[in-house]
Design a protein around this motif. Structure first.
Motif, short mmCIF file in Angstrom:
data_model
loop_
_atom_site.label_atom_id
_atom_site.label_comp_id
_atom_site.label_asym_id
_atom_site.label_seq_id
_atom_site.Cartn_x
_atom_site.Cartn_y
_atom_site.Cartn_z
N TYR A 113 0.80 10.72 -8.39
CA TYR A 113 0.18 11.77 -7.43
C TYR A 113 0.89 12.85 -7.22
O TYR A 113 0.65 13.80 -6.46
CB TYR A 113 -0.21 11.01 -6.15
N GLY A 114 2.06 13.03 -7.95
CA GLY A 114 3.09 13.82 -7.57
C GLY A 114 3.77 13.86 -6.21
O GLY A 114 4.02 15.19 -5.93
N ALA B 165 0.95 -1.25 0.10
CA ALA B 165 0.29 -0.05 0.03
C ALA B 165 1.03 1.27 -0.03
O ALA B 165 1.92 1.41 0.52
CB ALA B 165 -0.93 -0.04 1.21
N LEU B 166 0.49 2.34 -0.44
CA LEU B 166 0.99 3.52 -0.52
C LEU B 166 0.11 4.65 0.37
O LEU B 166 -1.05 4.52 0.02
CB LEU B 166 1.03 4.12 -2.07
N PHE B 167 0.86 5.29 1.01
CA PHE B 167 0.25 6.11 2.38
C PHE B 167 0.72 7.70 2.09
O PHE B 167 2.03 7.73 1.77
CB PHE B 167 0.37 5.78 3.58
N ASP B 168 -0.27 8.38 2.41
CA ASP B 168 0.25 9.89 2.46
C ASP B 168 0.79 10.14 3.89
O ASP B 168 0.75 9.50 4.70
CB ASP B 168 -0.84 10.91 1.84
N ARG B 169 1.01 11.57 4.18
CA ARG B 169 1.67 11.89 5.42
C ARG B 169 0.65 11.68 6.57
O ARG B 169 0.93 11.36 7.59
CB ARG B 169 2.01 13.25 5.45
N PRO C 142 -4.51 5.96 2.55
CA PRO C 142 -4.08 5.02 1.56
C PRO C 142 -4.36 5.68 0.27
O PRO C 142 -5.51 6.11 0.10
CB PRO C 142 -4.75 3.75 1.81
N LEU C 143 -3.16 5.74 -0.68
CA LEU C 143 -3.55 6.26 -1.86
C LEU C 143 -3.35 5.27 -3.01
O LEU C 143 -4.11 5.59 -4.03
CB LEU C 143 -2.28 7.15 -2.27
N GLY C 144 -2.88 4.01 -2.61
CA GLY C 144 -3.07 3.20 -3.67
C GLY C 144 -2.60 1.77 -2.96
O GLY C 144 -2.01 1.56 -1.98
N ARG C 145 -3.05 0.65 -3.69
CA ARG C 145 -2.86 -0.62 -3.21
C ARG C 145 -2.23 -1.60 -4.22
O ARG C 145 -2.34 -1.48 -5.27
CB ARG C 145 -4.22 -1.33 -2.58
N LEU C 146 -1.83 -2.78 -3.80
CA LEU C 146 -1.07 -3.80 -4.77
C LEU C 146 -1.17 -5.04 -4.12
O LEU C 146 -0.94 -5.17 -2.88
CB LEU C 146 0.49 -3.17 -5.02
N GLU D 282 5.84 4.10 -8.58
CA GLU D 282 5.44 4.83 -9.85
C GLU D 282 4.11 5.32 -9.31
O GLU D 282 3.55 6.37 -9.84
CB GLU D 282 5.45 3.77 -11.01
N GLN D 283 3.29 4.64 -8.46
CA GLN D 283 1.94 5.11 -8.35
C GLN D 283 1.82 6.64 -7.39
O GLN D 283 1.47 7.45 -7.67
CB GLN D 283 1.10 4.29 -7.30
#
Length: 317
Positions: free
Chosen positions: A57-58, A14-18, A22-26, A52-53
């Protein structure tokens, strides 16, 4: 931040912000049948995909957390041993950091899950906790007074506790380990061998219980008996979980002999085999000779370690 949980069957990321949103999962299969090199390559690929995800999101990834099964030295970030994946004594943290170009922290999968339950989940108001998920393998995380017991990376290897001496051969080269009876892989295999019918995982065997399938019931009962035996040993004999090098060990209260449904079970048939149950991990007799720190009979107290080393082995958190 990237978080990646590497299991024996699949890896979940998973991708997390500050704010930890969660912003993305895999999710990817763990290619353990192709060996440790293939698993490491897949971990690196999963981290790159999540990175890459983040770029989409920049955002820039500041930290990667990877947790793996088996015996893990979290201080030196080394994967010491995993029976299910097959690696031994890898400087996995530094290897992943070099391969991904990102700062990587390596941890133990079940201790990380236990910490999450302690802080955010079902164990939030508890201080003394045993967390035991069941998947491809079986391990446990023990928390005493809110602190994880690490035991030099060996604490919690409950799946390699002997609950059926002389039983089926385990991936760790010992026989009768809990994992050979009660893991998801073992339940699936046992049902297929008994019924002659293939099923898609342990969840399918559980579903067959509701239809009165006698083979599913027999396999499930055997798995629950094995789990009850192991939990009875853990709650009555801390040495079985902490793997100390002498008989000196902390004790804590706890219920024993509970079935998966929470109802009382009959006295576990393996409860009398605590010496066998205390031999955990890949260094046990039969794979690499006598266990360090144990006598010729494999029991604790072999006399090779001094008191300071013994205290460190038991009290390291």
């Amino acid at each position: 931040m990237i978080a990646l949980d590497v299991g024996g069957t699949s890896m979940k990321g998973a991708l997390f912000d500050r704010e930890m949103k969660p912003l993305g999962r895999l999710r990817r299969a763990t290619p353990r049948r192709h060996g440790p090199v293939a698993v490491i390559a897949e971990i690196v690929a999963a981290v790159h995909a999540l990175n890459e995800q983040a770029a989409g999101y920049g955002a820039s990834v500041r930290r990667v957390g990877v947790v793996v099964p088996g015996i893990v030295d979290e201080v030196d970030e080394r994967a010491i041993y995993s029976a299910n994946i097959g690696w031994e004594n890898l400087a996995l943290g530094s290897m992943l950091q070099e391969a991904t170009g990102l700062p990587v922290s390596l941890g133990h999968d079940v201790r990380a899950g236990g910490a999450a339950e302690l802080r955010l989940g079902a164990a939030r108001n508890a201080r003394d906790v045993l967390f035991m998920p069941i998947g491809t393998g079986i391990s446990a995380a023990l928390f005493c007074d809110g602190r994880p017991v690490r035991g030099l990376g060996h604490a919690g290897e409950l799946g390699h506790m002997s609950v059926e001496p002389g039983g089926e051969l385990c991936a760790c080269s010992a026989r009768g380990c809990l994992e050979t009876l009660a893991s998801a892989v073992a339940i699936t295999a046992a049902y297929g061998a008994r019924s002659g019918r293939g099923v898609d995982g342990a969840a399918a065997v559980a579903a067959l219980l509701t239809h009165g399938d006698p083979d599913a019931q027999a396999v499930w009962d055997r798995a629950v008996d094995a789990l009850a035996t192991a939990l009875a040993a853990v709650t009555t004999c801390p040495a079985a979980l902490l793997r100390p090098r002498t008989h000196r060990a902390r004790q804590w209260p706890g219920p024993g002999g509970r079935s998966a449904s929470g109802s009382s079970s009959r006295p576990p048939h393996g409860a009398a085999h605590l010496p066998a149950a205390s031999r955990t991990g890949p260094e046990r007799t039969g794979r690499r000779g006598r266990v360090p720190g144990r006598g010729a009979d494999g029991l604790a107290g072999g006399g090779r370690h001094n008191k300071q080393e013994t205290t460190h082995a038991i009290d390291t958190y």
